[in-house]
Design an enzyme around this catalytic site. Structure first.
Site, PDB file in Angstrom:
ATOM      1  N   ARG A  17       0.799  -1.226   0.000  1.00 15.61           N
ATOM      2  CA  ARG A  17       0.000   0.000   0.000  1.00 15.61           C
ATOM      3  C   ARG A  17       0.834   1.280   0.000  1.00 15.61           C
ATOM      4  O   ARG A  17       0.312   2.359  -0.252  1.00 15.61           O
ATOM      5  CB  ARG A  17      -0.958  -0.020   1.209  1.00 15.61           C
ATOM      6  N   THR A  79       1.590 -13.259  10.091  1.00 21.40           N
ATOM      7  CA  THR A  79       2.396 -12.789  11.229  1.00 21.40           C
ATOM      8  C   THR A  79       2.900 -13.933  12.125  1.00 21.40           C
ATOM      9  O   THR A  79       4.007 -13.829  12.676  1.00 21.40           O
ATOM     10  CB  THR A  79       1.600 -11.760  12.071  1.00 21.40           C
ATOM     11  N   ASN A 225       0.544   1.918   6.939  1.00 13.97           N
ATOM     12  CA  ASN A 225       0.400   1.050   5.767  1.00 13.97           C
ATOM     13  C   ASN A 225       0.462   1.830   4.459  1.00 13.97           C
ATOM     14  O   ASN A 225       0.764   1.278   3.414  1.00 13.97           O
ATOM     15  CB  ASN A 225      -0.926   0.277   5.840  1.00 13.97           C
ATOM     16  N   ASN A 366      34.719  27.776  -3.454  1.00 14.44           N
ATOM     17  CA  ASN A 366      35.381  26.579  -2.908  1.00 14.44           C
ATOM     18  C   ASN A 366      35.517  25.453  -3.916  1.00 14.44           C
ATOM     19  O   ASN A 366      36.192  24.486  -3.661  1.00 14.44           O
ATOM     20  CB  ASN A 366      34.599  26.070  -1.687  1.00 14.44           C
ATOM     21  N   TYR A 367      34.891  25.596  -5.060  1.00 12.14           N
ATOM     22  CA  TYR A 367      34.806  24.463  -5.994  1.00 12.14           C
ATOM     23  C   TYR A 367      35.314  24.888  -7.369  1.00 12.14           C
ATOM     24  O   TYR A 367      34.833  25.869  -7.934  1.00 12.14           O
ATOM     25  CB  TYR A 367      33.335  24.034  -6.071  1.00 12.14           C
TER      26      TYR A 367
HETATM   27  C1  UD1 Z   1      -2.084  -6.739  12.126  1.00 16.32           C
HETATM   28  C2  UD1 Z   1      -2.821  -7.671  13.123  1.00 16.32           C
HETATM   29  C3  UD1 Z   1      -4.071  -6.964  13.634  1.00 16.32           C
HETATM   30  C4  UD1 Z   1      -3.667  -5.652  14.271  1.00 16.32           C
HETATM   31  C5  UD1 Z   1      -2.854  -4.786  13.319  1.00 16.32           C
HETATM   32  C6  UD1 Z   1      -2.282  -3.593  14.037  1.00 16.32           C
HETATM   33  C7  UD1 Z   1      -2.451 -10.040  12.552  1.00 16.32           C
HETATM   34  C8  UD1 Z   1      -2.980 -11.219  11.860  1.00 16.32           C
HETATM   35  N1  UD1 Z   1      -3.164  -8.907  12.457  1.00 16.32           N
HETATM   36  O1  UD1 Z   1      -2.894  -6.503  10.983  1.00 16.32           O
HETATM   37  O2  UD1 Z   1      -4.740  -7.783  14.589  1.00 16.32           O
HETATM   38  O3  UD1 Z   1      -4.834  -4.960  14.698  1.00 16.32           O
HETATM   39  O4  UD1 Z   1      -1.744  -5.527  12.786  1.00 16.32           O
HETATM   40  O5  UD1 Z   1      -1.616  -2.724  13.157  1.00 16.32           O
HETATM   41  O6  UD1 Z   1      -1.418 -10.119  13.193  1.00 16.32           O
HETATM   42  N2  UD1 Z   1       4.488  -9.238   8.458  1.00 16.32           N
HETATM   43  C9  UD1 Z   1       5.523 -10.108   8.205  1.00 16.32           C
HETATM   44  N3  UD1 Z   1       5.251 -11.262   7.517  1.00 16.32           N
HETATM   45  C10 UD1 Z   1       4.007 -11.592   7.102  1.00 16.32           C
HETATM   46  C11 UD1 Z   1       2.952 -10.691   7.358  1.00 16.32           C
HETATM   47  C12 UD1 Z   1       3.227  -9.516   8.052  1.00 16.32           C
HETATM   48  O7  UD1 Z   1       6.662  -9.853   8.571  1.00 16.32           O
HETATM   49  O8  UD1 Z   1       3.861 -12.668   6.499  1.00 16.32           O
HETATM   50  C13 UD1 Z   1       4.782  -8.004   9.201  1.00 16.32           C
HETATM   51  C14 UD1 Z   1       4.567  -6.731   8.366  1.00 16.32           C
HETATM   52  O9  UD1 Z   1       5.766  -6.334   7.744  1.00 16.32           O
HETATM   53  C15 UD1 Z   1       4.126  -5.714   9.429  1.00 16.32           C
HETATM   54  C16 UD1 Z   1       3.435  -6.580  10.476  1.00 16.32           C
HETATM   55  O10 UD1 Z   1       3.884  -7.901  10.280  1.00 16.32           O
HETATM   56  O11 UD1 Z   1       5.213  -5.081  10.034  1.00 16.32           O
HETATM   57  C17 UD1 Z   1       1.913  -6.524  10.409  1.00 16.32           C
HETATM   58  O12 UD1 Z   1       1.461  -6.922   9.142  1.00 16.32           O
HETATM   59  P1  UD1 Z   1       0.260  -6.182   8.412  1.00 16.32           P
HETATM   60  O13 UD1 Z   1       0.031  -6.866   7.114  1.00 16.32           O
HETATM   61  O14 UD1 Z   1       0.478  -4.725   8.397  1.00 16.32           O
HETATM   62  O15 UD1 Z   1      -0.949  -6.600   9.410  1.00 16.32           O
HETATM   63  P2  UD1 Z   1      -2.308  -5.825   9.596  1.00 16.32           P
HETATM   64  O16 UD1 Z   1      -3.252  -6.221   8.519  1.00 16.32           O
HETATM   65  O17 UD1 Z   1      -2.038  -4.384   9.791  1.00 16.32           O
HETATM   66 MG    MG Z   2      -0.237  -3.088   9.454  1.00 16.82          MG
END
Ligand code: UD1
Ligand code: MG
Length: 437
Positions: A17, A79, A225, A366-367
């Protein structure tokens, strides 16, 4: 924080995004990449070890200030999958693990500590949660009898669950041992087919884990995001920086002054409206920064006056009680104590002695198109207006350069240098010239 604490910072998401060639967590807030803000907060919260989870080809991870050990998650399957990419780090048998997101730069050490304290106090899992009237997009934290019973992602929530305003920040503290081991049981039977860390709660409920909430403000857990949220995070950062500065410095119009993460202002610094502090600025006590000035990589010693409309570039070192006036640019140069450059001047790659006075329009050349050269101006020297000092060159102590000179040779101490075409007056020529036309 007593006990062994492992912090896992997740930064392997695609960041789609942002629509950027720059990885999401390297976008800056207060002039510092978001990920550095998170790592800084984790350090201050006293984690004993910090690791990072990144996507393949994340060269940026090695460029961080205190580059933590990085684990690659490939492909990004959610995550929980990301946390498990760092499972080798579990070998150190931590007492507690805290998971954080690299895209939440405003998180404070106090909130991280608060979540960890609940685990230290006996909880198996502590979720850092916040309340908001606009919960759309966040996982909802479902409670019963003071215990967390589930976290439901937006896409999987019922209408009733969507009405819940207690949201998951993403920060989760997990006790070592059984709670940590339960991560392996997380599946991907949800609308996105991802392994959600938040599903650890449902599993923990079946196992009878003690699961609690620690609260934080919605502001500090803002997840970035897209670029609109990046600007929101910047606004919060600036607000915090202004408040911190005003504990001992005066900002006439705080909302027009912009700070960097490392700006240092001494006591009784007075900042007029519309001033930008880029990275690496240190301003000592009692300095006045006048309106519309731009500073970066600069030091200003006590009692100096800078601006209005001054530009201090990297390596500018302004001595005590020195004056830098309007439309003056200083780069990689030392201005000695009490020296003055008050109008329309460029001082680059130079050493200006104490008490020297640079007249309006003084330029250090200077240059030469290939190399940079230094100009030295001795203490107490006087440079007449509109003079060009062609470096490398030295103007001696208490020497005097006549206005409009182009100085290409060193000027001895106390000498007068005149380097310009001589004026010739032709008597009565003005009327005849006018008739000719
Ligand atoms: C996530 C949470 C949500 C919370 C929100 C807060 C989960 C499933 N959801 O949603 O409950 O309210 O954050 O901002 O945890 N990432 C990885 N690998 C992956 C997926 C994500 O490293 O496979 C990292 C991303 O880089 C980021 C973070 O995890 O730093 C969160 O991922 P993102 O996709 O932004 O989750 P949200 O949809 O925001
Ligand atoms: Mg997020």
């Amino acid at each position: 924080m007593a006990g062994k604490t492992l912090a896992i910072v997740l930064a392997a998401g695609k960041g789609t995004r942002m629509r950027s060639k720059v990885p999401k967590v390297m976008h800056k807030v207060g002039g510092l990449p978001m990920i550095e803000h998170v790592l800084g907060a984790v350090r201050m919260a006293g984690a004993s070890e910090t690791v990072l989870v990144v996507a393949p080809d994340s060269d940026w991870a090695g460029t961080l200030a205190q580059a933590p050990r990085a684990f690659v998650q490939d492909p990004p399957l959610g995550t929980a999958h990301a946390v498990l990419a760092a499972r080798e780090a579990f070998a150190s048998a931590p007492d507690a693990v805290v998971v954080l997101f690299g895209d939440s730069p405003l998180i404070t050490p106090a909130s991280i500590e608060r979540a960890l304290a609940r685990v230290r106090g006996g909880a198996d899992i502590a979720v850092l949660a916040f309340r908001t009237d606009t919960p759309t997009g966040y996982g909802r934290v479902l409670m019963a009898d003071g215990q967390v019973v589930a976290i439901r992602e937006e896409a999987d929530a019922s209408d009733a669950e969507r009405a819940v305003t207690l949201c998951n920040s993403g920060v989760m503290a997990i006790a070592g041992g059984a709670p940590l081991a339960a991560l392996d049981e997380i599946g991907n039977a949800n609308s996105k087919g991802e392994y959600y860390l938040t599903d650890l709660i449902a599993i923990g409920r079946a196992k009878g884990f003690a699961m609690v909430v620690a609260e934080a403000s919605a502001e500090e857990v803002l997840g970035v995001n897209d670029r609109a949220q990046l600007a929101q995070a910047e606004a919060v950062f600036q607000d915090r920086a202004r408040r911190a500065a005003m504990e001992h410095a005066t900002l006439e119009a705080p909302h027009t002054v912009y700070f960097s993460h490392d700006t240092v202002l001494g006591e009784d610094v007075h900042v007029e409206p519309n001033v930008v502090f880029g990275p690496g600025v240190e301003v000592a006590a009692g300095v006045r920064i006048r309106a519309f000035s731009h500073l970066e990589g600069a030091r200003v010693a006590s009692g100096a006056v800078v601006g209005p409309f001054a530009r201090l570039r990297p390596g500018a070192d302004i001595g005590p009680k020195a004056h830098v006036g309007n439309f003056v640019e200083i780069k990689n140069a030392v201005l000695g104590a009490g020296a003055k450059a008050n109008h329309l001047t460029y001082v680059g790659d130079a050493d200006v002695g104490a008490g020297a006075n640079l007249g309006a329009g003084t330029i250090t050349c200077n240059y030469d198109g290939v190399h940079k050269h230094r100009t030295t101006i001795g203490q107490g020297a006087f440079i007449g207006s509109n003079s060009a000092l062609v470096a490398p060159v030295r103007v001696g102590e208490r020497a005097y350069v006549a206005s409009g000179s182009v100085v290409t040779e060193d000027v001895p101490d106390e000498a007068l240098a005149i380097g310009r075409g001589r004026q010739v007056n032709k008597p009565a020529r003005s009327p005849s010239r006018r008739r000719d036309h």
